[in-house]
Design a protein around this motif. Sequence first.
Motif, PDB file in Angstrom:
ATOM      1  N   ARG A   1       0.817  -1.200   0.000  1.00  0.00           N
ATOM      2  CA  ARG A   1       0.000   0.000   0.000  1.00  0.00           C
ATOM      3  C   ARG A   1       0.859   1.261   0.000  1.00  0.00           C
ATOM      4  O   ARG A   1       2.006   1.256   0.455  1.00  0.00           O
ATOM      5  CB  ARG A   1      -0.978  -0.002   1.166  1.00  0.00           C
ATOM      6  CG  ARG A   1      -0.391   0.046   2.537  1.00  0.00           C
ATOM      7  CD  ARG A   1      -1.473  -0.096   3.609  1.00  0.00           C
ATOM      8  NE  ARG A   1      -2.500   0.907   3.444  1.00  0.00           N
ATOM      9  CZ  ARG A   1      -3.786   0.731   3.785  1.00  0.00           C
ATOM     10  NH1 ARG A   1      -4.190  -0.425   4.291  1.00  0.00           N
ATOM     11  NH2 ARG A   1      -4.654   1.687   3.626  1.00  0.00           N
ATOM     12  N   LYS A   2       0.285   2.343  -0.497  1.00  0.00           N
ATOM     13  CA  LYS A   2       1.006   3.600  -0.695  1.00  0.00           C
ATOM     14  C   LYS A   2       1.637   4.111   0.600  1.00  0.00           C
ATOM     15  O   LYS A   2       2.792   4.547   0.620  1.00  0.00           O
ATOM     16  CB  LYS A   2       0.046   4.649  -1.262  1.00  0.00           C
ATOM     17  CG  LYS A   2       0.647   6.042  -1.437  1.00  0.00           C
ATOM     18  CD  LYS A   2      -0.308   6.957  -2.171  1.00  0.00           C
ATOM     19  CE  LYS A   2      -1.601   7.190  -1.379  1.00  0.00           C
ATOM     20  NZ  LYS A   2      -1.381   8.015  -0.153  1.00  0.00           N
ATOM     21  N   GLU A   3       0.903   4.052   1.701  1.00  0.00           N
ATOM     22  CA  GLU A   3       1.420   4.567   2.972  1.00  0.00           C
ATOM     23  C   GLU A   3       2.638   3.791   3.443  1.00  0.00           C
ATOM     24  O   GLU A   3       3.553   4.346   4.067  1.00  0.00           O
ATOM     25  CB  GLU A   3       0.324   4.515   4.049  1.00  0.00           C
ATOM     26  CG  GLU A   3      -0.873   5.398   3.774  1.00  0.00           C
ATOM     27  CD  GLU A   3      -1.959   4.693   2.970  1.00  0.00           C
ATOM     28  OE1 GLU A   3      -3.094   5.195   2.946  1.00  0.00           O
ATOM     29  OE2 GLU A   3      -1.669   3.635   2.360  1.00  0.00           O
ATOM     30  N   VAL A   4       2.662   2.502   3.141  1.00  0.00           N
ATOM     31  CA  VAL A   4       3.792   1.651   3.517  1.00  0.00           C
ATOM     32  C   VAL A   4       5.027   2.032   2.700  1.00  0.00           C
ATOM     33  O   VAL A   4       6.131   2.171   3.236  1.00  0.00           O
ATOM     34  CB  VAL A   4       3.438   0.166   3.321  1.00  0.00           C
ATOM     35  CG1 VAL A   4       4.677  -0.720   3.496  1.00  0.00           C
ATOM     36  CG2 VAL A   4       2.355  -0.253   4.304  1.00  0.00           C
TER      37      VAL A   4
ATOM     38  N   GLU B   1       5.680   4.864   1.264  1.00  0.00           N
ATOM     39  CA  GLU B   1       6.156   6.183   1.680  1.00  0.00           C
ATOM     40  C   GLU B   1       6.971   6.101   2.971  1.00  0.00           C
ATOM     41  O   GLU B   1       8.028   6.738   3.089  1.00  0.00           O
ATOM     42  CB  GLU B   1       4.969   7.130   1.859  1.00  0.00           C
ATOM     43  CG  GLU B   1       4.288   7.497   0.547  1.00  0.00           C
ATOM     44  CD  GLU B   1       2.998   8.269   0.744  1.00  0.00           C
ATOM     45  OE1 GLU B   1       2.549   8.377   1.911  1.00  0.00           O
ATOM     46  OE2 GLU B   1       2.438   8.762  -0.254  1.00  0.00           O
ATOM     47  N   ALA B   2       6.484   5.332   3.935  1.00  0.00           N
ATOM     48  CA  ALA B   2       7.200   5.191   5.204  1.00  0.00           C
ATOM     49  C   ALA B   2       8.543   4.492   5.007  1.00  0.00           C
ATOM     50  O   ALA B   2       9.562   4.887   5.597  1.00  0.00           O
ATOM     51  CB  ALA B   2       6.335   4.414   6.199  1.00  0.00           C
TER      52      ALA B   2
ATOM     53  N   GLN C   1      11.130   6.767   3.304  1.00  0.00           N
ATOM     54  CA  GLN C   1      11.678   7.737   4.246  1.00  0.00           C
ATOM     55  C   GLN C   1      12.802   7.112   5.078  1.00  0.00           C
ATOM     56  O   GLN C   1      13.830   7.741   5.329  1.00  0.00           O
ATOM     57  CB  GLN C   1      10.578   8.270   5.156  1.00  0.00           C
ATOM     58  CG  GLN C   1      11.044   9.410   6.058  1.00  0.00           C
ATOM     59  CD  GLN C   1       9.903  10.047   6.829  1.00  0.00           C
ATOM     60  OE1 GLN C   1       8.759   9.615   6.741  1.00  0.00           O
ATOM     61  NE2 GLN C   1      10.219  11.083   7.592  1.00  0.00           N
TER      62      GLN C   1
ATOM     63  N   VAL D   1       3.282  -0.076   9.750  1.00  0.00           N
ATOM     64  CA  VAL D   1       2.286   0.755   9.066  1.00  0.00           C
ATOM     65  C   VAL D   1       1.188  -0.120   8.472  1.00  0.00           C
ATOM     66  O   VAL D   1      -0.012   0.188   8.578  1.00  0.00           O
ATOM     67  CB  VAL D   1       2.954   1.613   7.967  1.00  0.00           C
ATOM     68  CG1 VAL D   1       1.896   2.353   7.147  1.00  0.00           C
ATOM     69  CG2 VAL D   1       3.941   2.599   8.587  1.00  0.00           C
TER      70      VAL D   1
ATOM     71  N   GLU E   1      -1.169  -1.614  11.183  1.00  0.00           N
ATOM     72  CA  GLU E   1      -1.988  -0.559  11.789  1.00  0.00           C
ATOM     73  C   GLU E   1      -3.180  -0.238  10.894  1.00  0.00           C
ATOM     74  O   GLU E   1      -4.320  -0.144  11.354  1.00  0.00           O
ATOM     75  CB  GLU E   1      -1.129   0.679  12.015  1.00  0.00           C
ATOM     76  CG  GLU E   1      -1.820   1.790  12.781  1.00  0.00           C
ATOM     77  CD  GLU E   1      -0.886   2.954  13.068  1.00  0.00           C
ATOM     78  OE1 GLU E   1      -0.957   3.509  14.175  1.00  0.00           O
ATOM     79  OE2 GLU E   1      -0.088   3.319  12.171  1.00  0.00           O
ATOM     80  N   HIS E   2      -2.945  -0.074   9.603  1.00  0.00           N
ATOM     81  CA  HIS E   2      -4.028   0.214   8.657  1.00  0.00           C
ATOM     82  C   HIS E   2      -4.962  -0.984   8.510  1.00  0.00           C
ATOM     83  O   HIS E   2      -6.190  -0.808   8.438  1.00  0.00           O
ATOM     84  CB  HIS E   2      -3.444   0.580   7.288  1.00  0.00           C
ATOM     85  CG  HIS E   2      -2.967   1.998   7.199  1.00  0.00           C
ATOM     86  ND1 HIS E   2      -3.806   3.053   6.947  1.00  0.00           N
ATOM     87  CD2 HIS E   2      -1.729   2.538   7.342  1.00  0.00           C
ATOM     88  CE1 HIS E   2      -3.125   4.178   6.922  1.00  0.00           C
ATOM     89  NE2 HIS E   2      -1.855   3.898   7.154  1.00  0.00           N
TER      90      HIS E   2
END
Length: 394
Positions: free
Chosen positions: A15-18, A20-21, A24, A248, A251-252
């Motif tokens: 997933r996108k949020e993963v 991105e994290a 980083q 991440v 959590e989602h």
Amino acid sequence: MRRVYLDHGATTPVRKEVIEAMMQVHSEVFGNPSSIHSFGRPARKLIEEAREKVAQAIGADPKEIIFTGSGTEADNIAIIGGARANQKKGKHLITTVVEHHAVLDAFKSLEKEGFEVTYLSVDGEGAVSVEEFQNALRDDTILVSVMHANNEVGTIQPVEEIGKICRERKILFHTDAVQTVGKVPVNVKEINCDFLALSGHKIYGPKGIGALYMRRGVRVQPLYHGGGQERKLRPGTENVANIVGLGVAIEHAVAEMPAESARLEKLRDRLIEGVLGSIEETRLNGPRTKRLPHNANISIEYIEGEALILSMDMKGMAVSSGSACTSGSLDPSHVLMAMGLTHTTAHGSLRMTLGHSTTDEDVDYVITELKPIVDKLRAMSPVWERFQKGLPIH
């Protein structure tokens, strides 16, 4: 041509949020988590934050979470390490015939070391009998492993009852929850387990990361040596980015689970009813209700499964015939055979596992496109011809 991915039981997109994290971490936090200087401390902080997220998702304490390279590794650390550490109390182990090969092969390796294993059978829906389990217990039983839900047919097992019995008798209990975390509620205290394995890439996280819950006070013999990381059970410099990604992802997954599982359950039932209603000589494998919300496993009689999967792929539909770890094998599914299916029926099975990207239109597409594929393959099948003429086929 429409592309429909129905193999989320094998792996999921990240997933996108993963992403991105993780990016980083890769770009900003390169220090070794074991270093105490200003480059290492941020990495250690990220690992411990992820550990808290994993623990919270399954009702555990962060100190009970060990990061591993996969769900398979978590299974092996628990089963082999747990058995070896407690063999002075006895050498009898219990598991089921429908476990993932990560578990079955771990038990087979222990048999070579002199351990005795009882393999529990399952009923026609793939479920373990608690009564059979109780009858298999002995005074020298030291460890039991029963998966939370089956990866092929989606059957949810009575792990709470089995765990309670194990806890009362002071027997170690391990459950493989790779398929259930993020799909159905998972709480280690309610399950009464001593070990629980989970994996990142089944819940829209990265591949190459898993976690093992190990209850406080439980002892295992380390399988690896060379460092003090992860309570000396998984030595080696931690994969910080993947660990953060798992945190991440889980959590989602847990936050979205109530709504997403209900959505997938409706789609799953539409898919099952559509296929069974439009194609003759088909059967659902596993129970109608007590199954994973995203799993539909259907056998299509008098057809070769591999040809069916390849034909569906040519029409943009990605499905599997069972576990991703064994889908390249020509042998029929050990799970379906244990449930009493014939070789012919087992060979014609489809595992369709839905996910975030699955829509009503996707389900309609599969139902519409599958029947002509089956009709074409059956027209070339001598077994189907014999069946239609009423001749014996075995």
